[in-house]
Design an enzyme around this catalytic site. Sequence first.
Site, PDB file in Angstrom:
ATOM      1  N   TYR A   1       0.818  -1.204   0.000  1.00 31.98           N
ATOM      2  CA  TYR A   1       0.000   0.000   0.000  1.00 31.98           C
ATOM      3  C   TYR A   1       0.859   1.264   0.000  1.00 31.98           C
ATOM      4  O   TYR A   1       0.443   2.287  -0.538  1.00 31.98           O
ATOM      5  CB  TYR A   1      -0.921   0.024   1.224  1.00 31.98           C
ATOM      6  CG  TYR A   1      -2.199  -0.752   1.063  1.00 31.98           C
ATOM      7  CD1 TYR A   1      -2.182  -2.122   0.884  1.00 31.98           C
ATOM      8  CD2 TYR A   1      -3.431  -0.099   1.114  1.00 31.98           C
ATOM      9  CE1 TYR A   1      -3.359  -2.833   0.747  1.00 31.98           C
ATOM     10  CE2 TYR A   1      -4.610  -0.811   0.980  1.00 31.98           C
ATOM     11  CZ  TYR A   1      -4.574  -2.170   0.797  1.00 31.98           C
ATOM     12  OH  TYR A   1      -5.742  -2.863   0.666  1.00 31.98           O
TER      13      TYR A   1
ATOM     14  N   LYS B   1       3.670 -15.422   3.406  1.00 33.51           N
ATOM     15  CA  LYS B   1       3.941 -16.192   2.179  1.00 33.51           C
ATOM     16  C   LYS B   1       5.454 -16.372   2.124  1.00 33.51           C
ATOM     17  O   LYS B   1       6.116 -15.971   1.161  1.00 33.51           O
ATOM     18  CB  LYS B   1       3.376 -15.409   0.973  1.00 33.51           C
ATOM     19  CG  LYS B   1       3.414 -16.151  -0.344  1.00 33.51           C
ATOM     20  CD  LYS B   1       2.433 -17.307  -0.438  1.00 33.51           C
ATOM     21  CE  LYS B   1       2.672 -18.095  -1.713  1.00 33.51           C
ATOM     22  NZ  LYS B   1       1.846 -19.323  -1.786  1.00 33.51           N
TER      23      LYS B   1
ATOM     24  N   ASP C   1      -2.292 -18.490   1.312  1.00 31.35           N
ATOM     25  CA  ASP C   1      -3.228 -19.253   0.468  1.00 31.35           C
ATOM     26  C   ASP C   1      -3.923 -20.330   1.299  1.00 31.35           C
ATOM     27  O   ASP C   1      -5.138 -20.534   1.212  1.00 31.35           O
ATOM     28  CB  ASP C   1      -2.512 -19.848  -0.763  1.00 31.35           C
ATOM     29  CG  ASP C   1      -1.186 -20.525  -0.447  1.00 31.35           C
ATOM     30  OD1 ASP C   1      -0.709 -20.425   0.702  1.00 31.35           O
ATOM     31  OD2 ASP C   1      -0.610 -21.159  -1.359  1.00 31.35           O
TER      32      ASP C   1
ATOM     33  N   ASP D   1      -6.157  -7.191   4.216  1.00 32.27           N
ATOM     34  CA  ASP D   1      -7.267  -6.596   3.468  1.00 32.27           C
ATOM     35  C   ASP D   1      -8.120  -7.694   2.848  1.00 32.27           C
ATOM     36  O   ASP D   1      -9.347  -7.717   2.993  1.00 32.27           O
ATOM     37  CB  ASP D   1      -6.709  -5.669   2.381  1.00 32.27           C
ATOM     38  CG  ASP D   1      -7.812  -5.069   1.527  1.00 32.27           C
ATOM     39  OD1 ASP D   1      -8.796  -4.578   2.107  1.00 32.27           O
ATOM     40  OD2 ASP D   1      -7.699  -5.104   0.291  1.00 32.27           O
TER      41      ASP D   1
ATOM     42  N   ASP E   1     -12.144  -9.358   4.179  1.00 30.70           N
ATOM     43  CA  ASP E   1     -13.372  -9.398   3.373  1.00 30.70           C
ATOM     44  C   ASP E   1     -13.899 -10.833   3.372  1.00 30.70           C
ATOM     45  O   ASP E   1     -15.103 -11.068   3.517  1.00 30.70           O
ATOM     46  CB  ASP E   1     -13.104  -8.969   1.912  1.00 30.70           C
ATOM     47  CG  ASP E   1     -13.442  -7.502   1.667  1.00 30.70           C
ATOM     48  OD1 ASP E   1     -13.194  -6.690   2.582  1.00 30.70           O
ATOM     49  OD2 ASP E   1     -13.944  -7.180   0.575  1.00 30.70           O
TER      50      ASP E   1
HETATM   51  C1  IPM Z   1     -10.390  -1.503   3.713  1.00 28.78           C
HETATM   52  C2  IPM Z   1     -10.639  -0.948   2.347  1.00 28.78           C
HETATM   53  C3  IPM Z   1      -9.500  -0.013   1.981  1.00 28.78           C
HETATM   54  C4  IPM Z   1      -8.216  -0.827   1.983  1.00 28.78           C
HETATM   55  C5  IPM Z   1      -9.677   0.723   0.647  1.00 28.78           C
HETATM   56  C6  IPM Z   1     -10.982   1.494   0.604  1.00 28.78           C
HETATM   57  C7  IPM Z   1      -8.507   1.625   0.344  1.00 28.78           C
HETATM   58  O1  IPM Z   1     -10.793  -1.955   1.416  1.00 28.78           O
HETATM   59  O2  IPM Z   1     -10.336  -0.721   4.684  1.00 28.78           O
HETATM   60  O3  IPM Z   1     -10.253  -2.720   3.844  1.00 28.78           O
HETATM   61  O4  IPM Z   1      -7.885  -1.476   0.976  1.00 28.78           O
HETATM   62  O5  IPM Z   1      -7.526  -0.816   3.000  1.00 28.78           O
HETATM   63 MN    MN Z   2     -10.695  -3.961   2.232  1.00 26.92          MN
END
Ligand code: IPM
Ligand code: MN
Length: 352
Positions: free
Chosen positions: A135, A186, A218, A242, A246
């Site tokens: 990032y 990894k 993975d 990240d 999700d």
């Molecule tokens: C999160 C989001 C952010 C990230 C984006 C919006 C930049 O996906 O907070 O997980 O990738 O960190």
């Molecule tokens: Mn995210």
Amino acid sequence: MAGDGIGPEIMEQGVAVLSAVAEKFGHEVSYKEALCGAHAIDEVGDPFPEETFQACEEADAVLFASVGDPKFDNNPSAKVRPEQGLLAMRKKLGLYANIRPVETFDCLVHKSPLKDELVRGADFVCIRELTGGMYFGKKQEPAVNADGVEDALDTNYYSRPEVERILRVGYQYARARRKHLTVVDKANVLASSRLWRKVAQEMMGEYPDVTTDFMYVDNAAMRMIQDPRFFDVIVTENTFGDILTDEGSCITGSMGLLPSASTGSSTPVFEPIHGSWPQGKGLNIANPLAQILSVAMLFEYFDLKNEGKLIREAVNASLDQNVRTPEIQVEGGEKYGTKEVGAWIVDYIKRA
Ligand code: IPM
Ligand code: MN
């Protein structure tokens, strides 16, 4: 910082809950609103204006909703992007530790795409490193190189102090929980991961009460849906965290349920893990619970445990009584919007 999309709608409910709890427990809270994201680009040309940064630095805590706008998503050459505001905030406030709890609600287990018996009781925390890795490493945007080929570059850079401080956060959480830390990397391929593993192996002796295990990312992605109850505390780098969070959020059945805290060297930030869901904007259908639970995390950060507990109790009661936004509503259940769910929770708090 309400930001974009559904942000202002869920923020309204988050603030209402915060105020109700403050009043109940005799705390005085003063608020300041600040611009960020697409909204801030439109108004002042900067997704994280200096004024917003000042406001953050002067505050004890930041409650953040979401940023992002479709008009930027499909334009890779846009010079400024709403997400840069979020990244600037994380970097400037030194928020290196992102705490993302993944908890399941028994009454919502059937909403999970995974089998009931796999999900029930899953309860883990992902500690995501938030100010390093790809990032923030050296970048080169797409450009034609000397050989006439278009290329681009992101660098996954980590230094020992960055790795060490986030691992310590992981160990602290593990100590306070079921004493099981999984370091996700990894290391079979990436040099940066080998640094993580090296530092973790050196540190694990300092935490003999915690079981440390190492897992390739993975494999962790697979394990998380195969056996989510395996995990207690996961600690991992920015990009892996990240992606895995999700994935983790869908275990619970709705992304609209998961709060997070970002902490580090300056003012902490509390925010839902979900995005700005532009399609849901203005429709009063967004789930305010991730925002409201972020308020619970805010109180708990300041060791105001009863305040946090009351919010969690109110949220659980709303779910139990089917006071739910459409994506988690039971079939044929009554319709509740963002506002109605928030108002119900505020009312519960006032009457408690
Ligand atoms: C999160 C989001 C952010 C990230 C984006 C919006 C930049 O996906 O907070 O997980 O990738 O960190
Ligand atoms: Mn995210």
